[in-house]
Motif scaffolding. Structure first.
Motif, PDB file in Angstrom:
ATOM      1  N   ILE A   1      52.464  48.871  56.382  1.00  0.00           N
ATOM      2  CA  ILE A   1      52.618  48.388  55.015  1.00  0.00           C
ATOM      3  C   ILE A   1      52.888  49.585  54.102  1.00  0.00           C
ATOM      4  O   ILE A   1      52.216  50.615  54.205  1.00  0.00           O
ATOM      5  CB  ILE A   1      51.343  47.646  54.545  1.00  0.00           C
ATOM      6  CG1 ILE A   1      51.063  46.445  55.448  1.00  0.00           C
ATOM      7  CG2 ILE A   1      51.466  47.224  53.085  1.00  0.00           C
ATOM      8  CD1 ILE A   1      49.695  45.808  55.222  1.00  0.00           C
ATOM      9  N   ALA A   2      53.859  49.433  53.223  1.00  0.00           N
ATOM     10  CA  ALA A   2      54.165  50.508  52.268  1.00  0.00           C
ATOM     11  C   ALA A   2      52.939  50.767  51.400  1.00  0.00           C
ATOM     12  O   ALA A   2      52.322  49.838  50.885  1.00  0.00           O
ATOM     13  CB  ALA A   2      55.355  50.115  51.406  1.00  0.00           C
ATOM     14  N   ARG A   3      52.588  52.046  51.252  1.00  0.00           N
ATOM     15  CA  ARG A   3      51.397  52.400  50.485  1.00  0.00           C
ATOM     16  C   ARG A   3      51.679  52.388  48.981  1.00  0.00           C
ATOM     17  O   ARG A   3      52.803  52.565  48.533  1.00  0.00           O
ATOM     18  CB  ARG A   3      50.856  53.746  50.948  1.00  0.00           C
ATOM     19  CG  ARG A   3      50.176  53.591  52.324  1.00  0.00           C
ATOM     20  CD  ARG A   3      49.622  54.881  52.879  1.00  0.00           C
ATOM     21  NE  ARG A   3      50.629  55.864  53.238  1.00  0.00           N
ATOM     22  CZ  ARG A   3      51.431  55.775  54.289  1.00  0.00           C
ATOM     23  NH1 ARG A   3      51.376  54.731  55.071  1.00  0.00           N
ATOM     24  NH2 ARG A   3      52.285  56.735  54.560  1.00  0.00           N
ATOM     25  N   VAL A   4      50.626  52.175  48.224  1.00  0.00           N
ATOM     26  CA  VAL A   4      50.691  52.097  46.767  1.00  0.00           C
ATOM     27  C   VAL A   4      50.417  53.481  46.195  1.00  0.00           C
ATOM     28  O   VAL A   4      49.458  54.145  46.592  1.00  0.00           O
ATOM     29  CB  VAL A   4      49.636  51.090  46.231  1.00  0.00           C
ATOM     30  CG1 VAL A   4      49.678  51.010  44.722  1.00  0.00           C
ATOM     31  CG2 VAL A   4      49.841  49.720  46.859  1.00  0.00           C
ATOM     32  N   ARG A   5      51.248  53.909  45.253  1.00  0.00           N
ATOM     33  CA  ARG A   5      51.044  55.202  44.594  1.00  0.00           C
ATOM     34  C   ARG A   5      50.081  55.045  43.428  1.00  0.00           C
ATOM     35  O   ARG A   5      50.352  54.265  42.516  1.00  0.00           O
ATOM     36  CB  ARG A   5      52.373  55.743  44.069  1.00  0.00           C
ATOM     37  CG  ARG A   5      53.284  56.311  45.111  1.00  0.00           C
ATOM     38  CD  ARG A   5      54.621  56.758  44.505  1.00  0.00           C
ATOM     39  NE  ARG A   5      54.562  56.980  43.062  1.00  0.00           N
ATOM     40  CZ  ARG A   5      54.690  58.180  42.480  1.00  0.00           C
ATOM     41  NH1 ARG A   5      54.902  59.242  43.216  1.00  0.00           N
ATOM     42  NH2 ARG A   5      54.629  58.298  41.169  1.00  0.00           N
ATOM     43  N   ARG A   6      48.977  55.778  43.450  1.00  0.00           N
ATOM     44  CA  ARG A   6      48.011  55.749  42.341  1.00  0.00           C
ATOM     45  C   ARG A   6      48.672  56.103  41.017  1.00  0.00           C
ATOM     46  O   ARG A   6      48.392  55.523  39.985  1.00  0.00           O
ATOM     47  CB  ARG A   6      46.862  56.741  42.581  1.00  0.00           C
ATOM     48  CG  ARG A   6      45.829  56.275  43.539  1.00  0.00           C
ATOM     49  CD  ARG A   6      44.783  57.366  43.793  1.00  0.00           C
ATOM     50  NE  ARG A   6      43.770  57.336  42.755  1.00  0.00           N
ATOM     51  CZ  ARG A   6      43.668  58.218  41.750  1.00  0.00           C
ATOM     52  NH1 ARG A   6      44.517  59.219  41.636  1.00  0.00           N
ATOM     53  NH2 ARG A   6      42.709  58.117  40.867  1.00  0.00           N
ATOM     54  N   ALA A   7      49.561  57.090  41.056  1.00  0.00           N
ATOM     55  CA  ALA A   7      50.205  57.582  39.832  1.00  0.00           C
ATOM     56  C   ALA A   7      51.033  56.507  39.131  1.00  0.00           C
ATOM     57  O   ALA A   7      51.314  56.629  37.944  1.00  0.00           O
ATOM     58  CB  ALA A   7      51.081  58.786  40.149  1.00  0.00           C
ATOM     59  N   ASP A   8      51.414  55.470  39.851  1.00  0.00           N
ATOM     60  CA  ASP A   8      52.155  54.371  39.233  1.00  0.00           C
ATOM     61  C   ASP A   8      51.246  53.460  38.412  1.00  0.00           C
ATOM     62  O   ASP A   8      51.730  52.613  37.668  1.00  0.00           O
ATOM     63  CB  ASP A   8      52.878  53.533  40.293  1.00  0.00           C
ATOM     64  CG  ASP A   8      54.013  54.293  40.956  1.00  0.00           C
ATOM     65  OD1 ASP A   8      54.464  55.326  40.400  1.00  0.00           O
ATOM     66  OD2 ASP A   8      54.450  53.870  42.044  1.00  0.00           O
ATOM     67  N   TYR A   9      49.948  53.622  38.556  1.00  0.00           N
ATOM     68  CA  TYR A   9      48.985  52.736  37.896  1.00  0.00           C
ATOM     69  C   TYR A   9      48.033  53.460  36.955  1.00  0.00           C
ATOM     70  O   TYR A   9      47.573  52.884  35.976  1.00  0.00           O
ATOM     71  CB  TYR A   9      48.178  51.963  38.953  1.00  0.00           C
ATOM     72  CG  TYR A   9      49.067  51.014  39.699  1.00  0.00           C
ATOM     73  CD1 TYR A   9      49.262  49.724  39.242  1.00  0.00           C
ATOM     74  CD2 TYR A   9      49.762  51.413  40.834  1.00  0.00           C
ATOM     75  CE1 TYR A   9      50.107  48.853  39.890  1.00  0.00           C
ATOM     76  CE2 TYR A   9      50.620  50.562  41.495  1.00  0.00           C
ATOM     77  CZ  TYR A   9      50.786  49.275  41.017  1.00  0.00           C
ATOM     78  OH  TYR A   9      51.643  48.419  41.659  1.00  0.00           O
ATOM     79  N   ILE A  10      47.695  54.689  37.266  1.00  0.00           N
ATOM     80  CA  ILE A  10      46.719  55.431  36.460  1.00  0.00           C
ATOM     81  C   ILE A  10      47.460  56.520  35.691  1.00  0.00           C
ATOM     82  O   ILE A  10      48.005  57.443  36.287  1.00  0.00           O
ATOM     83  CB  ILE A  10      45.616  56.027  37.347  1.00  0.00           C
ATOM     84  CG1 ILE A  10      44.890  54.906  38.110  1.00  0.00           C
ATOM     85  CG2 ILE A  10      44.633  56.828  36.498  1.00  0.00           C
ATOM     86  CD1 ILE A  10      43.905  55.388  39.154  1.00  0.00           C
ATOM     87  N   ALA A  11      47.490  56.376  34.373  1.00  0.00           N
ATOM     88  CA  ALA A  11      48.227  57.326  33.525  1.00  0.00           C
ATOM     89  C   ALA A  11      47.297  57.909  32.473  1.00  0.00           C
ATOM     90  O   ALA A  11      46.606  57.176  31.765  1.00  0.00           O
ATOM     91  CB  ALA A  11      49.392  56.612  32.846  1.00  0.00           C
ATOM     92  N   PHE A  12      47.273  59.211  32.397  1.00  0.00           N
ATOM     93  CA  PHE A  12      46.498  59.914  31.372  1.00  0.00           C
ATOM     94  C   PHE A  12      47.481  60.584  30.416  1.00  0.00           C
ATOM     95  O   PHE A  12      47.994  61.654  30.701  1.00  0.00           O
ATOM     96  CB  PHE A  12      45.581  60.956  32.004  1.00  0.00           C
ATOM     97  CG  PHE A  12      44.529  60.367  32.890  1.00  0.00           C
ATOM     98  CD1 PHE A  12      43.488  59.636  32.358  1.00  0.00           C
ATOM     99  CD2 PHE A  12      44.577  60.550  34.264  1.00  0.00           C
ATOM    100  CE1 PHE A  12      42.501  59.081  33.168  1.00  0.00           C
ATOM    101  CE2 PHE A  12      43.597  60.014  35.086  1.00  0.00           C
ATOM    102  CZ  PHE A  12      42.569  59.276  34.527  1.00  0.00           C
ATOM    103  N   ASP A  13      47.750  59.927  29.304  1.00  0.00           N
ATOM    104  CA  ASP A  13      48.697  60.485  28.347  1.00  0.00           C
ATOM    105  C   ASP A  13      48.264  60.333  26.892  1.00  0.00           C
ATOM    106  O   ASP A  13      48.865  60.903  25.997  1.00  0.00           O
ATOM    107  CB  ASP A  13      50.076  59.852  28.530  1.00  0.00           C
ATOM    108  CG  ASP A  13      50.046  58.342  28.364  1.00  0.00           C
ATOM    109  OD1 ASP A  13      48.959  57.760  28.202  1.00  0.00           O
ATOM    110  OD2 ASP A  13      51.137  57.733  28.400  1.00  0.00           O
TER     111      ASP A  13
END
Length: 130
Positions: free
Chosen positions: A34-46
């Motif tokens: 299964i293709a893994r989920v990128r954390r950076a696509d969901y958690i943003a600190f800006d």
């Protein structure tokens, strides 16, 4: 100020969930292709870049960004897990189903489950396993 310790105490279970779900997908998603989920696509600190926020507000925003981003990350991992193992709608109305849910099989569609399960799984394949 009175509720701050209660609010920020959530950081402990949130970090534990983050770690465990990340380990879960690293092991299980790899095992099943299964293709893994990128954390950076969901958690943003800006939000710390906003000049209109004071230090306390920036901390509050960072906490909320992490908590809500983590929930999205976990939801995507769990939706891929559900699609892989059980892409069937529930018999009762679900208040806020994930996006994948709308393409799932209707409740009670036994024939569809048997004939289409592999297709549901193939759509989750990581590029390196296709």
């Amino acid at each position: 100020m009175i509720t701050a310790p209660v609010i920020y105490s959530l950081i402990v279970p949130l970090v534990l969930v983050d770690l465990w779900v990340s380990v879960y997908q690293a092991i299980c998603f790899r095992a099943y292709g299964i293709a893994r989920v990128r954390r950076a696509d969901y958690i943003a600190f800006d939000r710390q870049k906003l000049a209109s926020l004071n230090v306390i507000e920036v901390i509050n925003c960072q906490f909320c960004a992490y908590a809500n981003g983590l929930v999205g990350y976990v939801r995507e991992i769990s939706s891929r897990t559900e699609q892989y193992w059980c892409p069937i709608k529930h018999s009762v109305r679900i208040t806020d189903p994930h996006e994948r849910y709308f393409g799932f099989l209707e409740y009670g569609d036994a024939e569809g489950y048997r004939t289409k399960l592999d297709a549901f799984r193939q759509r989750l394949r990581a590029p390196e396993t296709v």
